[in-house]
Design a protein around this motif. Structure first.
Motif, PDB file in Angstrom:
ATOM      1  N   ASP A 169       6.252  16.523  -6.218  1.00 44.35           N
ATOM      2  CA  ASP A 169       6.525  17.956  -6.285  1.00 44.35           C
ATOM      3  C   ASP A 169       5.185  18.699  -6.322  1.00 44.35           C
ATOM      4  O   ASP A 169       4.136  18.109  -6.614  1.00 44.35           O
ATOM      5  N   THR A 170       5.207  19.999  -6.016  1.00 44.91           N
ATOM      6  CA  THR A 170       3.959  20.757  -5.881  1.00 44.91           C
ATOM      7  C   THR A 170       3.506  21.457  -7.161  1.00 44.91           C
ATOM      8  O   THR A 170       2.460  22.105  -7.164  1.00 44.91           O
ATOM      9  N   SER A 171       4.290  21.340  -8.225  1.00 45.12           N
ATOM     10  CA  SER A 171       3.892  21.959  -9.495  1.00 45.12           C
ATOM     11  C   SER A 171       4.801  21.451 -10.601  1.00 45.12           C
ATOM     12  O   SER A 171       5.859  20.884 -10.322  1.00 45.12           O
ATOM     13  N   PRO A 172       4.394  21.669 -11.858  1.00 48.91           N
ATOM     14  CA  PRO A 172       5.351  21.450 -12.948  1.00 48.91           C
ATOM     15  C   PRO A 172       6.527  22.413 -12.796  1.00 48.91           C
ATOM     16  O   PRO A 172       6.427  23.421 -12.099  1.00 48.91           O
ATOM     17  N   ARG A 173       7.635  22.075 -13.423  1.00 50.90           N
ATOM     18  CA  ARG A 173       8.832  22.939 -13.404  1.00 50.90           C
ATOM     19  C   ARG A 173       9.344  23.065 -14.836  1.00 50.90           C
ATOM     20  O   ARG A 173       9.070  22.223 -15.685  1.00 50.90           O
ATOM     21  N   GLY A 174      10.121  24.110 -15.060  1.00 51.28           N
ATOM     22  CA  GLY A 174      10.806  24.230 -16.342  1.00 51.28           C
ATOM     23  C   GLY A 174      10.004  24.928 -17.426  1.00 51.28           C
ATOM     24  O   GLY A 174      10.473  25.084 -18.538  1.00 51.28           O
TER      25      GLY A 174
ATOM     26  N   SER B 272       0.837  -1.199   0.000  1.00 55.78           N
ATOM     27  CA  SER B 272       0.000   0.000   0.000  1.00 55.78           C
ATOM     28  C   SER B 272       0.870   1.247   0.000  1.00 55.78           C
ATOM     29  O   SER B 272       2.075   1.178   0.239  1.00 55.78           O
ATOM     30  N   CYS B 273       0.224   2.376  -0.280  1.00 53.38           N
ATOM     31  CA  CYS B 273       0.966   3.631  -0.458  1.00 53.38           C
ATOM     32  C   CYS B 273       0.209   4.776   0.180  1.00 53.38           C
ATOM     33  O   CYS B 273      -1.007   4.928   0.001  1.00 53.38           O
ATOM     34  N   LEU B 274       0.950   5.576   0.908  1.00 54.94           N
ATOM     35  CA  LEU B 274       0.427   6.785   1.521  1.00 54.94           C
ATOM     36  C   LEU B 274       0.960   7.958   0.698  1.00 54.94           C
ATOM     37  O   LEU B 274       2.163   8.168   0.631  1.00 54.94           O
ATOM     38  N   LEU B 275       0.047   8.681   0.036  1.00 59.69           N
ATOM     39  CA  LEU B 275       0.483   9.870  -0.709  1.00 59.69           C
ATOM     40  C   LEU B 275       0.550  11.047   0.250  1.00 59.69           C
ATOM     41  O   LEU B 275      -0.344  11.236   1.071  1.00 59.69           O
ATOM     42  N   TYR B 276       1.605  11.841   0.111  1.00 55.47           N
ATOM     43  CA  TYR B 276       1.733  13.060   0.910  1.00 55.47           C
ATOM     44  C   TYR B 276       1.859  14.244  -0.039  1.00 55.47           C
ATOM     45  O   TYR B 276       2.770  14.280  -0.878  1.00 55.47           O
ATOM     46  N   LEU B 277       0.960  15.199   0.099  1.00 53.41           N
ATOM     47  CA  LEU B 277       0.989  16.406  -0.737  1.00 53.41           C
ATOM     48  C   LEU B 277       1.533  17.579   0.069  1.00 53.41           C
ATOM     49  O   LEU B 277       1.025  17.890   1.153  1.00 53.41           O
ATOM     50  N   SER B 278       2.542  18.234  -0.478  1.00 57.21           N
ATOM     51  CA  SER B 278       3.243  19.299   0.241  1.00 57.21           C
ATOM     52  C   SER B 278       2.590  20.659   0.023  1.00 57.21           C
ATOM     53  O   SER B 278       1.751  20.829  -0.858  1.00 57.21           O
ATOM     54  N   GLY B 279       3.043  21.605   0.828  1.00 58.30           N
ATOM     55  CA  GLY B 279       2.470  22.945   0.796  1.00 58.30           C
ATOM     56  C   GLY B 279       3.224  23.901  -0.120  1.00 58.30           C
ATOM     57  O   GLY B 279       4.184  23.526  -0.802  1.00 58.30           O
TER      58      GLY B 279
END
Lengths: 278, 278
Positions: free
Chosen positions: A82-87, A46-53
């Motif tokens: 990551d919290t957004s696309p980059r580049g 199983s997997c716990l997703l963590y979303l950052s601020g």
């Protein structure tokens, strides 16, 4: 979606491995990064997703929260995207901490330019899930997050209630359509039709009838500098009461908004999720 | 030394407080920063000093190692000083990661310019100690560190054996006068008379007869990328054997040089020191 998953770094940690991955994202049309902790390779189920601020990357949580020790003996991995696309270099993307890079708000943007990359809702609920299933053979998911990521965890937990076995949040932005800072981001990502914002607002989702059968856990520091202007836990608490959603809102006396708060209560949140992921 | 101690940030953490302080340093002639964790204000009696490695500031250890939870119920605080003076612009000071800013090597420099600020040995063993005694009413000290900071902990533990009740190190630079990278720094700080380097080399100190009555604890990852070129644990192990210094050198299979290694074994090191600080 063909896999392009690339291992960037791998560190032994509490008997398992903390890893950084990169891949070409179908939804954001960019490379995307995530970190993860795998307790014992090959044995996770199983997997716990963590979303950052806001302002975070895939690195903050995995280096600062101390989550690994609490999963070391479990069959549950954690993934922190990551919290957004980059580049990309969209207009205004890098001008402020609360919009654009580092501030994807876990929604699917519809405005010109942003709609081509800022598809963080689908990125997390579809692409990260598919990677976890295909690459790590994950069968069950739960979700949590902090601040903007707490908002993400709550809206995903309410809208994808069959996908996520449990939902928790640290100091979430629980009613973003009422927060000045989030309003600015929402209008830039979604345009000015406020009706379209509601599916990305946990309090509004509850009031619209979205519900979970299990209890949602929220921890909130009483000395949080963003408490009244951005987080507004009273609003989601009232909505939950009105709609009979079970919600455990824990006020943590003296704690602020930092990772020192998250690290103090991460064990309790992990144990909450591990129960649901059995 | 009159106190100029200024609280910069204070975060509630595991029931205690993680704090950042700044003060005017008598020894470095600059402002200096340190972080600390105070388990329960007013009740601390002893202090564990932690010396960080190359490139670190006072922030790395206190945010990444997860030490707080292991001291939360104790009467021992931790202090983690910055690794060098800041705000000066000496020749070559900011040009490389292994000399100058972020790389004070815990010695008292004697070369022009550097001797006026890079007095990290005295800064730690005299000024930090005095601050801890005066401001936090500390009676007993122990010391540990990582990499360059492991070197610092070992040399201070050997030379100040009555001051520090116990000594431990994670992946220390244990024989710097034999490491190319440290040699470069030592010659710039101390000049080319290699005889003057020996009081800052743990292996040389042992061979010169410096000794502790208690066991020194060293943890070392087997996959550490700096193992052979910079850390050379064999050298200190051989010196300890020869001189009958009790040394527990633990090889940790698969671990690298990162804070993922430190965080995995920090609990064991803290328990080791708490025993000595009773």
């Amino acid at each position: 979606m063909p896999s392009s998953l690339k291992l960037i770094k791998k560190h032994k940690n509490f008997g398992g491995y903390t890893c950084y991955y990169q891949h070409d994202s179908f939804f954001t049309n960019t490379k995307m990064n995530f970190s993860c902790f795998i307790p014992e390779e090959g044995k996770v189920e199983s997997c716990l997703l963590y979303l950052s601020g806001l302002t975070c990357t895939e690195e903050n949580f995995i280096t600062k929260a101390g989550v690994q020790q609490h999963l070391a003996k479990s069959k549950t991995m954690v993934i922190a995207p990551d919290t957004s696309p980059r580049g990309t270099n969209l207009p205004g993307e890098h001008d402020s901490y609360d919009f654009g890079s580092g501030a994807g708000f876990y929604l699917n943007a519809t405005t010109p330019g942003y709609k081509d990359h800022y598809q963080m809702y689908d990125y997390v609920t579809k692409e990260i899930i598919e990677i976890a299933q295909k690459e790590f053979h994950i069968k069950k998911f739960s979700i949590m997050g902090h601040s903007m990521g707490g908002h993400g965890a709550l809206i995903m937990g309410l809208r994808e209630k069959n996908l996520f076995k449990s939902v928790s949040a640290f100091a979430p932005i629980s009613n973003p359509t009422q927060s000045a800072s989030a309003q600015k981001a929402f209008s830039s990502y979604l345009g000015n039709d406020r009706g379209s914002w509601k599916i990305y607002d946990a309090t509004e989702l509850l009031l619209a009838g979205y519900q979970r059968d299990d209890t949602i856990l929220i921890s909130q520091g009483t000395e949080d500098e963003f408490l009244e202007k951005s987080l507004m836990p009273n609003n989601i608490e009232n909505a939950a009461k009105k709609m009979k959603q079970q919600l455990e809102l824990q006020y943590c006396k003296g704690y602020d908004h930092s990772y020192f708060f998250v690290s103090t209560f991460i064990k309790e949140h992990v144990l909450f999720h591990l129960k649901a992921l059995v």
